[in-house]
Write a protein that holds these residues in place. Structure first.
Motif, PDB file in Angstrom:
ATOM      1  N   THR A 247       0.837  -1.200   0.000  1.00 49.15           N
ATOM      2  CA  THR A 247       0.000   0.000   0.000  1.00 49.15           C
ATOM      3  C   THR A 247       0.874   1.252   0.000  1.00 49.15           C
ATOM      4  O   THR A 247       2.053   1.212   0.345  1.00 49.15           O
ATOM      5  CB  THR A 247      -0.921   0.039   1.236  1.00 49.15           C
ATOM      6  OG1 THR A 247      -0.108   0.036   2.405  1.00 49.15           O
ATOM      7  CG2 THR A 247      -1.873  -1.139   1.246  1.00 49.15           C
ATOM      8  N   ARG A 248       0.268   2.367  -0.387  1.00 51.06           N
ATOM      9  CA  ARG A 248       0.888   3.686  -0.293  1.00 51.06           C
ATOM     10  C   ARG A 248      -0.089   4.607   0.423  1.00 51.06           C
ATOM     11  O   ARG A 248      -1.269   4.665   0.073  1.00 51.06           O
ATOM     12  CB  ARG A 248       1.210   4.251  -1.679  1.00 51.06           C
ATOM     13  CG  ARG A 248       2.426   3.602  -2.345  1.00 51.06           C
ATOM     14  CD  ARG A 248       2.607   4.158  -3.740  1.00 51.06           C
ATOM     15  NE  ARG A 248       3.837   3.652  -4.348  1.00 51.06           N
ATOM     16  CZ  ARG A 248       4.083   3.660  -5.646  1.00 51.06           C
ATOM     17  NH1 ARG A 248       3.186   4.175  -6.471  1.00 51.06           N
ATOM     18  NH2 ARG A 248       5.209   3.204  -6.126  1.00 51.06           N
ATOM     19  N   GLN A 249       0.421   5.314   1.408  1.00 49.92           N
ATOM     20  CA  GLN A 249      -0.439   6.177   2.202  1.00 49.92           C
ATOM     21  C   GLN A 249      -0.833   7.436   1.422  1.00 49.92           C
ATOM     22  O   GLN A 249      -0.124   7.866   0.516  1.00 49.92           O
ATOM     23  CB  GLN A 249       0.266   6.565   3.503  1.00 49.92           C
ATOM     24  CG  GLN A 249       0.578   5.375   4.397  1.00 49.92           C
ATOM     25  CD  GLN A 249      -0.662   4.566   4.742  1.00 49.92           C
ATOM     26  OE1 GLN A 249      -1.672   5.124   5.169  1.00 49.92           O
ATOM     27  NE2 GLN A 249      -0.597   3.256   4.550  1.00 49.92           N
ATOM     28  N   ALA A 250      -1.947   8.017   1.802  1.00 48.69           N
ATOM     29  CA  ALA A 250      -2.380   9.279   1.206  1.00 48.69           C
ATOM     30  C   ALA A 250      -1.371  10.378   1.528  1.00 48.69           C
ATOM     31  O   ALA A 250      -0.704  10.342   2.566  1.00 48.69           O
ATOM     32  CB  ALA A 250      -3.750   9.662   1.747  1.00 48.69           C
ATOM     33  N   CYS A 251      -1.205  11.322   0.604  1.00 45.44           N
ATOM     34  CA  CYS A 251      -0.278  12.434   0.840  1.00 45.44           C
ATOM     35  C   CYS A 251      -0.699  13.629  -0.007  1.00 45.44           C
ATOM     36  O   CYS A 251      -1.565  13.518  -0.874  1.00 45.44           O
ATOM     37  CB  CYS A 251       1.163  12.031   0.519  1.00 45.44           C
ATOM     38  SG  CYS A 251       1.468  11.676  -1.226  1.00 45.44           S
ATOM     39  N   GLU A 252      -0.083  14.765   0.261  1.00 44.83           N
ATOM     40  CA  GLU A 252      -0.335  15.969  -0.522  1.00 44.83           C
ATOM     41  C   GLU A 252       0.903  16.318  -1.339  1.00 44.83           C
ATOM     42  O   GLU A 252       2.025  16.255  -0.825  1.00 44.83           O
ATOM     43  CB  GLU A 252      -0.725  17.131   0.400  1.00 44.83           C
ATOM     44  CG  GLU A 252      -2.038  16.896   1.117  1.00 44.83           C
ATOM     45  CD  GLU A 252      -2.548  18.130   1.830  1.00 44.83           C
ATOM     46  OE1 GLU A 252      -1.812  19.153   1.844  1.00 44.83           O
ATOM     47  OE2 GLU A 252      -3.663  18.087   2.360  1.00 44.83           O
ATOM     48  N   ILE A 253       0.700  16.664  -2.603  1.00 45.66           N
ATOM     49  CA  ILE A 253       1.803  16.883  -3.537  1.00 45.66           C
ATOM     50  C   ILE A 253       1.740  18.307  -4.069  1.00 45.66           C
ATOM     51  O   ILE A 253       0.749  18.707  -4.690  1.00 45.66           O
ATOM     52  CB  ILE A 253       1.737  15.886  -4.715  1.00 45.66           C
ATOM     53  CG1 ILE A 253       1.730  14.440  -4.194  1.00 45.66           C
ATOM     54  CG2 ILE A 253       2.899  16.107  -5.667  1.00 45.66           C
ATOM     55  CD1 ILE A 253       1.465  13.414  -5.275  1.00 45.66           C
ATOM     56  N   LYS A 254       2.777  19.056  -3.850  1.00 48.72           N
ATOM     57  CA  LYS A 254       2.870  20.417  -4.375  1.00 48.72           C
ATOM     58  C   LYS A 254       3.123  20.370  -5.874  1.00 48.72           C
ATOM     59  O   LYS A 254       4.068  19.723  -6.343  1.00 48.72           O
ATOM     60  CB  LYS A 254       4.004  21.171  -3.676  1.00 48.72           C
ATOM     61  CG  LYS A 254       4.163  22.614  -4.105  1.00 48.72           C
ATOM     62  CD  LYS A 254       2.995  23.477  -3.659  1.00 48.72           C
ATOM     63  CE  LYS A 254       3.208  24.944  -4.012  1.00 48.72           C
ATOM     64  NZ  LYS A 254       2.026  25.764  -3.664  1.00 48.72           N
ATOM     65  N   GLN A 255       2.293  21.061  -6.648  1.00 44.69           N
ATOM     66  CA  GLN A 255       2.411  21.060  -8.102  1.00 44.69           C
ATOM     67  C   GLN A 255       3.067  22.360  -8.596  1.00 44.69           C
ATOM     68  O   GLN A 255       2.929  23.401  -7.957  1.00 44.69           O
ATOM     69  CB  GLN A 255       1.027  20.913  -8.740  1.00 44.69           C
ATOM     70  CG  GLN A 255       0.310  19.627  -8.343  1.00 44.69           C
ATOM     71  CD  GLN A 255      -1.015  19.455  -9.046  1.00 44.69           C
ATOM     72  OE1 GLN A 255      -1.140  18.705 -10.005  1.00 44.69           O
ATOM     73  NE2 GLN A 255      -2.030  20.158  -8.553  1.00 44.69           N
TER      74      GLN A 255
END
Length: 293
Positions: free
Chosen positions: A272-280
């Protein structure tokens, strides 16, 4: 709005023969249909197919290795890494310092340019042109087409169309094929990983792209799954593949299989991969890739 390839060819011929304002790339880049959240790699593959068709390179590159068989591409491409593999090597799938955390999404123009720069079968000149003025942004797209270079541009997408109100949660990469004037408005021909050709008001693409300024993409929890099936009818006898999917994508898998005329089953894995926030960093940028020779 979707538009048949034949209509783009007719418009290109009219502009050429009648001296109408505008231009369409020749040859018109071939459309591709992406698998997974890998639109940047598919946009780049479309551009590299264009340069091969134009005779500027002898090879192209698939977005994903499996596309060589699925799309019945040149078998010689198997001697080189896919664009997605190059993306891993170039750090274009790294997120917030975490290696290869992105499933396949490329979240900055610089990262996508790095993938093109990592290609070894040809010497590509790669640059990111940044235009903070809306009018100049559109003019820069026109100039690229005039120079025979297919511009790669990011935008938020819904129903295959650019939209200005998704705050970067539907960010997507596409390739511009041409431009023309109709009823005093500038229009663009384009294609992207949804597999078709489109015509858009130029201002619609510009507004969608500029709305990506300072956006953060909220990536869902993902699970690694394995698909096993009969493959595309008449193209590939059998396939076994693994990929990362969100819960929403896993739920939608049967519908996707039907849409793409695939037959098979999906098996969940434990990874699995955990949820995260990605700066675009996608707004106001145009990625330009051209053979240096």
């Amino acid at each position: 709005m979707r538009v048949p390839l034949a209509d783009i060819k007719i418009k290109a011929a009219q502009m050429k023969c009648k001296g109408e304002w505008g231009r369409v790339l020749d040859p018109i880049p071939a459309a591709q249909t992406q698998e997974g959240p890998t639109c940047g790699f598919y946009a780049l593959s479309i551009v590299m197919d264009y340069w091969k068709a134009k005779g500027r390179t002898t090879l192209s590159a698939p977005a994903r290795q499996r596309d060589i068989d699925l799309q019945q591409r040149d078998p010689a491409e198997k001697d080189n890494p896919s664009l997605r593999k190059l993306g891993k090597q170039a750090g274009s799938l790294d997120v917030s310092g975490m290696i290869n955390t992105s499933t396949g999404g490329v979240w900055t123009a610089t990262q996508l340019a790095a993938v093109a720069s990592a290609v070894k079968f040809a010497n590509f000149k790669v640059r990111v042109e940044t235009q903070p003025d809306p009018s100049e942004f559109i003019q820069a797209i026109f100039r690229a087409i005039d120079a025979d270079i297919p511009p790669i541009v990011a935008f938020d997408v819904r129903n295959a169309e650019p939209i200005p109100d998704a705050a970067g949660q539907r960010s997507h990469w596409g390739v511009i094929l041409g431009y023309f004037l109709f009823e005093n408005f500038h229009w663009l021909f384009a294609t992207h990983g949804h597999g078709f050709y489109h015509v858009w008001p130029a201002v619609m693409l510009q507004q969608s792209n500029f709305a990506l300024a300072d956006t953060t993409y909220k990536k869902e929890f993902e699970q690694k799954v394995m698909g096993v099936g009969a493959g595309l009818t008449g193209k590939l006898a059998h396939y076994t593949r693994t990929q990362w999917l969100s819960a929403t994508e896993i739920e939608r898998f049967p519908v996707m299989m039907t849409e793409r005329k695939l037959e098979g089953n999906l098996y969940k894995q434990w990874a699995t991969r955990q949820a995260c926030e990605i700066k675009q960093d996608l707004a106001r940028h145009i990625v330009l890739v051209e053979p240096a020779n």
